[in-house]
Design an enzyme around this catalytic site. Sequence first.
Site, PDB file in Angstrom:
ATOM      1  CG  ASN A 207      37.744 -23.177 -21.880  1.00 34.58           C
ATOM      2  OD1 ASN A 207      36.699 -22.819 -21.316  1.00 34.58           O
ATOM      3  ND2 ASN A 207      38.936 -22.926 -21.391  1.00 34.58           N
ATOM      4  CB  CYS A 259      41.444 -19.928 -21.139  1.00 33.89           C
ATOM      5  SG  CYS A 259      42.375 -19.811 -19.586  1.00 33.89           S
TER       6      CYS A 259
HETATM    7  N1  LIG Z   1      42.627 -17.195 -16.155  1.00 34.87           N
HETATM    8  C1  LIG Z   1      41.474 -17.813 -16.171  1.00 34.87           C
HETATM    9  O1  LIG Z   1      40.413 -17.194 -16.294  1.00 34.87           O
HETATM   10  C2  LIG Z   1      41.393 -19.304 -16.037  1.00 34.87           C
HETATM   11  C3  LIG Z   1      42.535 -20.089 -16.064  1.00 34.87           C
HETATM   12  N2  LIG Z   1      42.432 -21.453 -15.961  1.00 34.87           N
HETATM   13  C4  LIG Z   1      43.653 -22.281 -15.922  1.00 34.87           C
HETATM   14  O2  LIG Z   1      44.242 -22.125 -14.626  1.00 34.87           O
HETATM   15  C5  LIG Z   1      45.677 -22.161 -14.719  1.00 34.87           C
HETATM   16  C6  LIG Z   1      46.259 -20.893 -14.126  1.00 34.87           C
HETATM   17  O3  LIG Z   1      45.869 -19.802 -14.920  1.00 34.87           O
HETATM   18  P1  LIG Z   1      46.049 -18.287 -14.420  1.00 34.87           P
HETATM   19  O4  LIG Z   1      45.600 -18.181 -13.011  1.00 34.87           O
HETATM   20  O5  LIG Z   1      45.431 -17.434 -15.455  1.00 34.87           O
HETATM   21  O6  LIG Z   1      47.649 -18.149 -14.471  1.00 34.87           O
HETATM   22  P2  LIG Z   1      48.542 -16.945 -13.950  1.00 34.87           P
HETATM   23  O7  LIG Z   1      49.701 -16.884 -14.859  1.00 34.87           O
HETATM   24  O8  LIG Z   1      47.709 -15.738 -13.710  1.00 34.87           O
HETATM   25  O9  LIG Z   1      49.043 -17.444 -12.491  1.00 34.87           O
HETATM   26  C7  LIG Z   1      49.920 -18.514 -12.273  1.00 34.87           C
HETATM   27  C8  LIG Z   1      50.679 -18.250 -10.977  1.00 34.87           C
HETATM   28  O10 LIG Z   1      51.475 -19.420 -10.646  1.00 34.87           O
HETATM   29  C9  LIG Z   1      52.695 -18.972 -10.065  1.00 34.87           C
HETATM   30  N3  LIG Z   1      53.677 -20.060 -10.103  1.00 34.87           N
HETATM   31  C10 LIG Z   1      54.365 -20.547 -11.158  1.00 34.87           C
HETATM   32  N4  LIG Z   1      55.171 -21.578 -10.755  1.00 34.87           N
HETATM   33  C11 LIG Z   1      54.958 -21.753  -9.450  1.00 34.87           C
HETATM   34  C12 LIG Z   1      55.463 -22.669  -8.468  1.00 34.87           C
HETATM   35  N5  LIG Z   1      56.377 -23.601  -8.778  1.00 34.87           N
HETATM   36  N6  LIG Z   1      55.010 -22.563  -7.198  1.00 34.87           N
HETATM   37  C13 LIG Z   1      54.116 -21.618  -6.868  1.00 34.87           C
HETATM   38  N7  LIG Z   1      53.593 -20.720  -7.739  1.00 34.87           N
HETATM   39  C14 LIG Z   1      54.017 -20.796  -9.015  1.00 34.87           C
HETATM   40  C15 LIG Z   1      53.057 -17.766 -10.919  1.00 34.87           C
HETATM   41  O11 LIG Z   1      54.027 -16.951 -10.266  1.00 34.87           O
HETATM   42  C16 LIG Z   1      51.693 -17.097 -11.076  1.00 34.87           C
HETATM   43  O12 LIG Z   1      51.444 -16.177 -10.022  1.00 34.87           O
HETATM   44  C17 LIG Z   1      45.979 -22.382 -16.211  1.00 34.87           C
HETATM   45  O13 LIG Z   1      46.112 -23.757 -16.435  1.00 34.87           O
HETATM   46  C18 LIG Z   1      44.725 -21.868 -16.900  1.00 34.87           C
HETATM   47  O14 LIG Z   1      44.521 -22.488 -18.143  1.00 34.87           O
HETATM   48  C19 LIG Z   1      41.235 -22.089 -15.794  1.00 34.87           C
HETATM   49  C20 LIG Z   1      40.071 -21.352 -15.754  1.00 34.87           C
HETATM   50  C21 LIG Z   1      40.051 -19.910 -15.867  1.00 34.87           C
HETATM   51  O1  LIG Z   2      39.376 -21.555 -19.005  1.00 34.90           O
HETATM   52  C1  LIG Z   2      39.284 -20.353 -18.866  1.00 34.90           C
HETATM   53  O2  LIG Z   2      40.219 -19.585 -18.674  1.00 34.90           O
HETATM   54  C2  LIG Z   2      37.967 -19.665 -18.930  1.00 34.90           C
HETATM   55  O3  LIG Z   2      37.785 -19.244 -20.313  1.00 34.90           O
HETATM   56  C3  LIG Z   2      36.601 -18.502 -20.531  1.00 34.90           C
HETATM   57  O4  LIG Z   2      36.544 -17.338 -19.722  1.00 34.90           O
HETATM   58  P1  LIG Z   2      37.303 -15.972 -20.107  1.00 34.90           P
HETATM   59  O5  LIG Z   2      38.380 -16.275 -21.090  1.00 34.90           O
HETATM   60  O6  LIG Z   2      37.651 -15.302 -18.835  1.00 34.90           O
HETATM   61  O7  LIG Z   2      36.225 -15.038 -20.811  1.00 34.90           O
HETATM   62  P2  LIG Z   2      34.923 -15.248 -21.706  1.00 34.90           P
HETATM   63  O8  LIG Z   2      33.831 -14.457 -21.122  1.00 34.90           O
HETATM   64  O9  LIG Z   2      34.668 -16.672 -21.986  1.00 34.90           O
HETATM   65  O10 LIG Z   2      35.374 -14.522 -23.039  1.00 34.90           O
HETATM   66  C4  LIG Z   2      36.431 -15.048 -23.837  1.00 34.90           C
HETATM   67  C5  LIG Z   2      36.522 -14.250 -25.121  1.00 34.90           C
HETATM   68  O11 LIG Z   2      35.403 -14.548 -25.959  1.00 34.90           O
HETATM   69  C6  LIG Z   2      34.799 -13.347 -26.408  1.00 34.90           C
HETATM   70  N1  LIG Z   2      33.343 -13.598 -26.590  1.00 34.90           N
HETATM   71  C7  LIG Z   2      32.622 -14.136 -25.598  1.00 34.90           C
HETATM   72  C8  LIG Z   2      31.278 -14.410 -25.786  1.00 34.90           C
HETATM   73  C9  LIG Z   2      30.674 -14.132 -27.008  1.00 34.90           C
HETATM   74  O12 LIG Z   2      29.454 -14.355 -27.252  1.00 34.90           O
HETATM   75  N2  LIG Z   2      31.425 -13.581 -28.006  1.00 34.90           N
HETATM   76  C10 LIG Z   2      32.764 -13.317 -27.818  1.00 34.90           C
HETATM   77  O13 LIG Z   2      33.430 -12.822 -28.762  1.00 34.90           O
HETATM   78  C11 LIG Z   2      35.111 -12.313 -25.341  1.00 34.90           C
HETATM   79  O14 LIG Z   2      35.061 -11.014 -25.863  1.00 34.90           O
HETATM   80  C12 LIG Z   2      36.527 -12.729 -24.944  1.00 34.90           C
HETATM   81  O15 LIG Z   2      37.472 -12.163 -25.817  1.00 34.90           O
HETATM   82  C13 LIG Z   2      35.391 -19.382 -20.152  1.00 34.90           C
HETATM   83  O16 LIG Z   2      34.187 -18.629 -20.324  1.00 34.90           O
HETATM   84  C14 LIG Z   2      35.503 -19.845 -18.696  1.00 34.90           C
HETATM   85  O17 LIG Z   2      34.438 -20.723 -18.376  1.00 34.90           O
HETATM   86  C15 LIG Z   2      36.833 -20.578 -18.530  1.00 34.90           C
HETATM   87  O18 LIG Z   2      37.020 -20.973 -17.184  1.00 34.90           O
END
Ligand SMILES: NC(=O)C1=CN([C@@H]2O[C@H](COP(=O)(O)OP(=O)(O)OC[C@H]3O[C@@H](n4cnc5c(N)ncnc54)[C@H](O)[C@@H]3O)[C@@H](O)[C@H]2O)C=CC1
Ligand SMILES: O=C(O)[C@H]1O[C@H](OP(=O)(O)OP(=O)(O)OC[C@H]2O[C@@H](n3ccc(=O)[nH]c3=O)[C@H](O)[C@@H]2O)[C@H](O)[C@@H](O)[C@@H]1O
Length: 429
Positions: A207, A259
């Site tokens: 990231n 993130c």
């Molecule tokens: N959002 C994304 O695109 C990505 C997120 N991550 C990582 O994954 C993790 C989760 O992120 P999100 O899915 O975005 O979070 P989110 O905030 O959308 O979801 C978290 C969920 O966990 C639940 N929760 C909290 N405490 C709990 C418990 N004790 N038992 C059961 N459920 C519980 C909440 O109610 C919520 O529904 C973070 O560490 C984030 O950094 C990694 C890659 C991509």
């Molecule tokens: O850890 C995470 O949550 C995730 O974070 C990002 O995914 P995401 O945040 O969903 O979206 P991206 O497509 O990465 O875009 C992130 C931000 O960067 C911006 N961006 C992206 C690409 C680019 O060339 N320029 C730019 O400004 C987008 O507009 C957006 O605001 C990573 O791409 C995922 O691999 C990772 O799992």
Amino acid sequence: MNVAVIGTGYVGLNTAVSLALHGHRVVGIDVDEEKVKQLKQRHCPIYEPGLEEAMRSVMDQGNLHFDHTLNGEAKEADILFICVGTPESADGSADLGYLFAVVEDVRAVYASNPVRRGVVIKSTVPVGTGDRVAELLGDCKELHVISNPEFLREGSALQDALNPSRIVIGAESAAAFSLMDELYEGYSCPMVKTTRRTAELIKYASNAFLATRISFMNELARLSTVLGTDIETVARGMGLDSRIGPEFLRAGIGYGGSCFPKDTIALLQVGKRNGVKLSILEQVREVNRTQPEWCVQLIREQLGGLHGKRVAVLGLSFKPDTDDIRESRSLPIIKQLLHEGAIVSAYDPISMETVAKLYPQVSYADDIYATLTGADAALLATEWKQCVNLDWQKAKAVMAKPVLFDGRNAWPSELVKQYGFAYQGVGRS
Ligand SMILES: NC(=O)C1=CN([C@@H]2O[C@H](COP(=O)(O)OP(=O)(O)OC[C@H]3O[C@@H](n4cnc5c(N)ncnc54)[C@H](O)[C@@H]3O)[C@@H](O)[C@H]2O)C=CC1
Ligand SMILES: O=C(O)[C@H]1O[C@H](OP(=O)(O)OP(=O)(O)OC[C@H]2O[C@@H](n3ccc(=O)[nH]c3=O)[C@H](O)[C@@H]2O)[C@H](O)[C@@H](O)[C@@H]1O
């Protein structure tokens, strides 16, 4: 296998549905009872292309259920995925409160039921967290703590979860690796097997590196604006070098989302706690912090001041195809515009209601052309296709002045000029 996914947010729900589509029997667990109720009624609480349909199909097949406790169907799970949030705490480090609360629950439910299981941390966590969890579960000998970070992107989350670029597994025992081999048997992508600590760093490093590419291009875009060069062509010329590659070179108003902002500061904190200054990363964050200000400055200059000027902001989510507004760059831009006395109207296909709670002073309309009506300038903040593919004749007819600021370099610059718009992109000649 029997899988429990704890936390059914963006990551947990996509993980649960994708594993069920791969043939596992999955139960999604969440403490949020309202969310669980909705999920049981087959309603997807987040907007993510294809997710609701896929979720319904695996629920119909009986491969996906939901519950609010580990004490039900989850008791039979071979693998427990932890997918709860790890938000930014006051000092910038990752707040592990939700994660440790889950670890307590896991301990309480599974300690008395010693069957070999994987406790898999999918949440993004600082290096050493898996080791701490292993210590906390130390007397539950059959619970193997594994790091399996997630790389999915919002907007294409289900496809990413179904077809990951790679699977990273950090574990400390052969039994743990063999559990994960069985789970991911049907996947064809490369697998990186390593220690828990290295796996945890791979996630932050990925990231941070992607964020670095974006800030590098945004800073160059500032230079490009002064030089009268075209950053889009620069990016193309750079990206054709296979050592660089074309992805994540798009200049714009900065990166947002749940993130990059929180993970870059969390990695800085990891560095600080270990006595290592990550100076490049500090600058990456600084460029991103100031990019919205830089964009507002361009609009201000173009309009000869902002007070009393009408600015239409198109796109509010942090990227297209998601309802997520966390750290969206359109928010600091709106704040600054309002602060300087501009009259702001805004449109987003999904996120207007959420943003309206933060900025009730902004006027919102379901129709883009209503949003543009009377505007002295329009800003493209998020490249939703609805916001990119406009009827330019109609747009010009309803706007007070034909001024476009393309914060995502996604509008057809030559075409809009032909329609008589003054066009300004980010770092474009
Ligand atoms: N959002 C994304 O695109 C990505 C997120 N991550 C990582 O994954 C993790 C989760 O992120 P999100 O899915 O975005 O979070 P989110 O905030 O959308 O979801 C978290 C969920 O966990 C639940 N929760 C909290 N405490 C709990 C418990 N004790 N038992 C059961 N459920 C519980 C909440 O109610 C919520 O529904 C973070 O560490 C984030 O950094 C990694 C890659 C991509
Ligand atoms: O850890 C995470 O949550 C995730 O974070 C990002 O995914 P995401 O945040 O969903 O979206 P991206 O497509 O990465 O875009 C992130 C931000 O960067 C911006 N961006 C992206 C690409 C680019 O060339 N320029 C730019 O400004 C987008 O507009 C957006 O605001 C990573 O791409 C995922 O691999 C990772 O799992």
